[in-house]
Design an enzyme around this catalytic site. Structure first.
Site, PDB file in Angstrom:
ATOM      1  N   ASP A   7       0.192  36.983  25.836  1.00  0.00           N
ATOM      2  CA  ASP A   7       1.448  36.851  25.244  1.00  0.00           C
ATOM      3  C   ASP A   7       1.516  36.232  23.928  1.00  0.00           C
ATOM      4  O   ASP A   7       1.011  35.161  23.700  1.00  0.00           O
ATOM      5  CB  ASP A   7       2.299  35.897  26.349  1.00  0.00           C
ATOM      6  CG  ASP A   7       3.569  35.445  25.934  1.00  0.00           C
ATOM      7  OD1 ASP A   7       4.451  36.645  26.172  1.00  0.00           O
ATOM      8  OD2 ASP A   7       4.130  34.884  25.485  1.00  0.00           O
ATOM      9  N   TYR A  40       5.336  32.677  16.739  1.00  0.00           N
ATOM     10  CA  TYR A  40       4.211  31.680  17.152  1.00  0.00           C
ATOM     11  C   TYR A  40       3.096  31.607  15.909  1.00  0.00           C
ATOM     12  O   TYR A  40       2.178  30.689  15.986  1.00  0.00           O
ATOM     13  CB  TYR A  40       3.375  32.129  18.374  1.00  0.00           C
ATOM     14  CG  TYR A  40       4.028  32.052  19.684  1.00  0.00           C
ATOM     15  CD1 TYR A  40       5.174  31.451  19.649  1.00  0.00           C
ATOM     16  CD2 TYR A  40       3.482  32.489  20.850  1.00  0.00           C
ATOM     17  CE1 TYR A  40       5.895  31.496  21.068  1.00  0.00           C
ATOM     18  CE2 TYR A  40       4.144  32.778  22.049  1.00  0.00           C
ATOM     19  CZ  TYR A  40       5.386  32.039  22.173  1.00  0.00           C
ATOM     20  OH  TYR A  40       5.892  32.123  23.267  1.00  0.00           O
ATOM     21  N   LYS A  56       7.508  39.262  20.801  1.00  0.00           N
ATOM     22  CA  LYS A  56       8.885  38.856  20.958  1.00  0.00           C
ATOM     23  C   LYS A  56       9.653  39.037  19.603  1.00  0.00           C
ATOM     24  O   LYS A  56       9.089  38.620  18.450  1.00  0.00           O
ATOM     25  CB  LYS A  56       9.161  37.454  21.310  1.00  0.00           C
ATOM     26  CG  LYS A  56       8.140  37.176  22.925  1.00  0.00           C
ATOM     27  CD  LYS A  56       8.466  35.703  23.445  1.00  0.00           C
ATOM     28  CE  LYS A  56       7.390  35.719  24.651  1.00  0.00           C
ATOM     29  NZ  LYS A  56       6.105  34.992  24.025  1.00  0.00           N
ATOM     30  N   HIS A 101      13.404  37.134  22.393  1.00  0.00           N
ATOM     31  CA  HIS A 101      12.865  35.800  22.541  1.00  0.00           C
ATOM     32  C   HIS A 101      13.872  34.659  23.285  1.00  0.00           C
ATOM     33  O   HIS A 101      13.565  33.810  24.031  1.00  0.00           O
ATOM     34  CB  HIS A 101      12.360  35.185  21.280  1.00  0.00           C
ATOM     35  CG  HIS A 101      11.382  34.087  21.474  1.00  0.00           C
ATOM     36  ND1 HIS A 101      10.149  33.979  20.665  1.00  0.00           N
ATOM     37  CD2 HIS A 101      11.215  33.216  22.623  1.00  0.00           C
ATOM     38  CE1 HIS A 101       9.541  33.078  21.079  1.00  0.00           C
ATOM     39  NE2 HIS A 101       9.913  32.395  22.269  1.00  0.00           N
TER      40      HIS A 101
HETATM   41  N1  LIG Z   1       9.412  33.141  26.095  1.00  0.00           N
HETATM   42  C1  LIG Z   1       9.585  31.719  25.839  1.00  0.00           C
HETATM   43  O1  LIG Z   1      10.677  31.175  25.090  1.00  0.00           O
HETATM   44  C2  LIG Z   1       8.163  31.036  25.986  1.00  0.00           C
HETATM   45  C3  LIG Z   1       8.503  29.443  25.954  1.00  0.00           C
HETATM   46  C4  LIG Z   1       7.367  28.825  26.052  1.00  0.00           C
HETATM   47  C5  LIG Z   1       6.006  29.261  26.568  1.00  0.00           C
HETATM   48  N2  LIG Z   1       5.908  30.574  26.524  1.00  0.00           N
HETATM   49  C6  LIG Z   1       4.751  31.439  26.934  1.00  0.00           C
HETATM   50  O2  LIG Z   1       4.002  30.710  27.890  1.00  0.00           O
HETATM   51  C7  LIG Z   1       2.781  30.217  27.610  1.00  0.00           C
HETATM   52  C8  LIG Z   1       2.476  29.234  28.476  1.00  0.00           C
HETATM   53  O3  LIG Z   1       3.402  28.123  28.536  1.00  0.00           O
HETATM   54  P1  LIG Z   1       3.229  26.709  27.657  1.00  0.00           P
HETATM   55  O4  LIG Z   1       2.231  26.776  26.755  1.00  0.00           O
HETATM   56  O5  LIG Z   1       4.651  26.328  27.371  1.00  0.00           O
HETATM   57  O6  LIG Z   1       2.769  25.759  28.782  1.00  0.00           O
HETATM   58  P2  LIG Z   1       1.452  25.837  29.975  1.00  0.00           P
HETATM   59  O7  LIG Z   1       0.527  27.158  30.393  1.00  0.00           O
HETATM   60  O8  LIG Z   1       2.247  25.393  31.455  1.00  0.00           O
HETATM   61  O9  LIG Z   1       0.688  24.607  29.739  1.00  0.00           O
HETATM   62  C9  LIG Z   1      -0.212  24.824  28.591  1.00  0.00           C
HETATM   63  C10 LIG Z   1      -1.010  23.253  28.711  1.00  0.00           C
HETATM   64  O10 LIG Z   1      -1.614  23.156  29.666  1.00  0.00           O
HETATM   65  C11 LIG Z   1      -2.929  22.741  29.318  1.00  0.00           C
HETATM   66  N3  LIG Z   1      -3.857  23.536  30.724  1.00  0.00           N
HETATM   67  C12 LIG Z   1      -3.992  24.754  30.556  1.00  0.00           C
HETATM   68  N4  LIG Z   1      -4.761  25.029  31.695  1.00  0.00           N
HETATM   69  C13 LIG Z   1      -5.116  23.928  32.284  1.00  0.00           C
HETATM   70  C14 LIG Z   1      -5.791  23.569  33.472  1.00  0.00           C
HETATM   71  N5  LIG Z   1      -6.395  24.431  34.314  1.00  0.00           N
HETATM   72  N6  LIG Z   1      -5.842  22.095  33.772  1.00  0.00           N
HETATM   73  C15 LIG Z   1      -5.208  21.124  33.003  1.00  0.00           C
HETATM   74  N7  LIG Z   1      -4.573  21.734  31.945  1.00  0.00           N
HETATM   75  C16 LIG Z   1      -4.318  22.837  31.450  1.00  0.00           C
HETATM   76  C17 LIG Z   1      -3.338  23.229  27.849  1.00  0.00           C
HETATM   77  O11 LIG Z   1      -4.097  22.677  27.290  1.00  0.00           O
HETATM   78  P3  LIG Z   1      -5.452  23.011  26.501  1.00  0.00           P
HETATM   79  O12 LIG Z   1      -4.898  24.462  25.684  1.00  0.00           O
HETATM   80  O13 LIG Z   1      -5.687  21.924  25.559  1.00  0.00           O
HETATM   81  O14 LIG Z   1      -6.624  23.621  27.316  1.00  0.00           O
HETATM   82  C18 LIG Z   1      -1.771  23.288  27.407  1.00  0.00           C
HETATM   83  O15 LIG Z   1      -1.636  21.903  26.756  1.00  0.00           O
HETATM   84  C19 LIG Z   1       2.934  29.949  26.185  1.00  0.00           C
HETATM   85  O16 LIG Z   1       1.633  29.670  25.434  1.00  0.00           O
HETATM   86  C20 LIG Z   1       3.641  31.297  25.661  1.00  0.00           C
HETATM   87  O17 LIG Z   1       2.898  32.343  25.643  1.00  0.00           O
HETATM   88  C21 LIG Z   1       7.070  31.601  26.174  1.00  0.00           C
END
Ligand SMILES: NC(=O)c1ccc[n+]([C@@H]2O[C@H](COP(=O)([O-])OP(=O)(O)OC[C@H]3O[C@@H](n4cnc5c(N)ncnc54)[C@H](OP(=O)(O)O)[C@@H]3O)[C@@H](O)[C@H]2O)c1
Length: 326
Positions: free
Chosen positions: A47, A52, A81, A114
């Site tokens: 994704d 980004y 997106k 998006h």
């Molecule tokens: N469409 C939209 O508007 C939108 C908005 C937000 C996100 N997204 C997509 O969704 C993806 C994921 O969401 P997100 O990045 O917001 O949050 P998330 O995946 O809920 O959390 C990511 C965070 O959690 C940590 N992490 C990952 N795996 C872990 C584990 N097993 N144990 C402990 N900590 C862990 C990562 O740290 P490290 O990286 O330091 O390991 C990072 O700080 C995004 O990267 C993006 O591609 C889309």
């Protein structure tokens, strides 16, 4: 309880149920680490988004995998997106072409709008200061027609939405020639989005859960723009989730991801840490029983647990199409 490894999309396309997220990864070395680790471990769904600012790094890594013969384009499912500055009928084609050029691909598998509010676009100024951004009047139907044209032109296999609410999705469904294949929204144990999920599944599209771990790194983005940190939900240390994790000899992150898979959703955990990337896809060899699912259902907090509320762009809040409660 079963959890599907792939979700079926229109046209026989298969979407892998665990995807690697790449938001907040803007460093080339971090992209290389995250993607190379993920692809070695069997992730086949990536994704990204124009916003980004990492599509060009991702494109470079993918080219290396393709040219070495380790993977073929058709082995991967790539989502990107349309940025908020592209949410206007005149700019959809221009932005998907920019993304394809960045990613060095002929097509993506899924192209998402998006966010349901468009921002004014000035050529050459892709990232103006957030406080200065101005919104566009709503024309979702006009934008969707242009999204459909991108499928016709072969630039994307499928199209979908992100951050739209039920009313907004329904409006698109009323006029769509090609139905949305997917809705991507924030969704985790504390923000379960039951009504929205029910509506989407009834209408035959896949729901992709973003921030499935509660986005513990969110304050990094606030820090970068000098905003006050936000109090975040801390599901990784939730006692109920910990108890279930201990019983299965898994981590709390794995329990949260498994819960989403068992709800028939796709999840996108983001990480740049190889050990975490490994555990985040190691969720297909255990199963939560009905009592555990019920215990997790009961952890719902609702709207207060939303992390990615887009309020960092003040103009969005005043727009009638702002999709979340204010
Ligand atoms: N469409 C939209 O508007 C939108 C908005 C937000 C996100 N997204 C997509 O969704 C993806 C994921 O969401 P997100 O990045 O917001 O949050 P998330 O995946 O809920 O959390 C990511 C965070 O959690 C940590 N992490 C990952 N795996 C872990 C584990 N097993 N144990 C402990 N900590 C862990 C990562 O740290 P490290 O990286 O330091 O390991 C990072 O700080 C995004 O990267 C993006 O591609 C889309």
């Amino acid at each position: 309880m079963a959890a599907k490894i792939f979700k079926d999309l229109p046209g026989g396309l298969k979407m892998p149920a665990i995807e690697i997220g790449t938001w907040q990864i803007t460093d080339e070395a971090d992209i290389e680490t995250a993607l190379n680790t993920a692809l070695e471990l069997g992730y086949r769904h990536i994704d990204t988004a124009f916003a980004y600012e990492n599509e060009h790094f991702i494109g470079r890594v993918l080219q290396e995998w393709f040219s070495s013969g380790k993977l073929k384009r058709e082995d991967l499912f790539i989502t990107t997106k349309l940025p908020l500055q592209g949410v206007h009928p005149d700019r959809v084609e221009m932005f998907i072409k920019k993304s394809l050029e960045n990613l060095k691909l002929d097509y993506v598998d899924l192209y998402l709008i998006h966010f349901p509010v468009g921002l004014k676009y000035v050529e050459g100024e892709t990232n103006p200061s957030l406080v200065d951004m101005q919104t566009e009047p709503e024309d979702h139907v006009g934008v969707w027609k242009k999204m459909e044209e991108q499928v016709d032109a072969g630039r994307t296999k499928t199209i979908g939405l992100a951050n739209f609410n039920v009313r907004q999705i329904d409006r698109i469904l009323q006029s769509a020639r090609i139905k949305p294949a997917c809705l991507q929204v924030e969704l985790h144990v504390y923000l379960q989005q039951r009504e929205l999920v029910k509506f989407c599944l009834q209408n035959g599209f896949v729901v992709v859960a973003y921030s499935p771990l509660g986005c513990p790194g969110y304050n990094k983005s606030l820090e970068e723009i000098g905003a006050e940190p936000k109090k975040l939900p801390d599901m990784l240390h939730d006692e109920t989730i910990k108890k279930i994790a201990t019983k299965h000899t898994k981590s709390t992150a794995q329990v949260m991801l498994r819960y989403l898979l068992q709800r028939d959703l796709v999840a996108i955990p983001k990480s740049v840490t190889p050990a975490r990337i490994k555990v985040n896809i190691d969720v297909f060899d255990f199963s939560l029983d009905a009592a555990e699912v019920k215990a997790l259902d009961d952890l719902e907090v609702g709207e207060e647990a939303r992390v990615c509320d887009f309020k960092i762009i003040p103009a969005l809040l005043n727009h009638p199409e702002f999709p979340f409660s204010k």
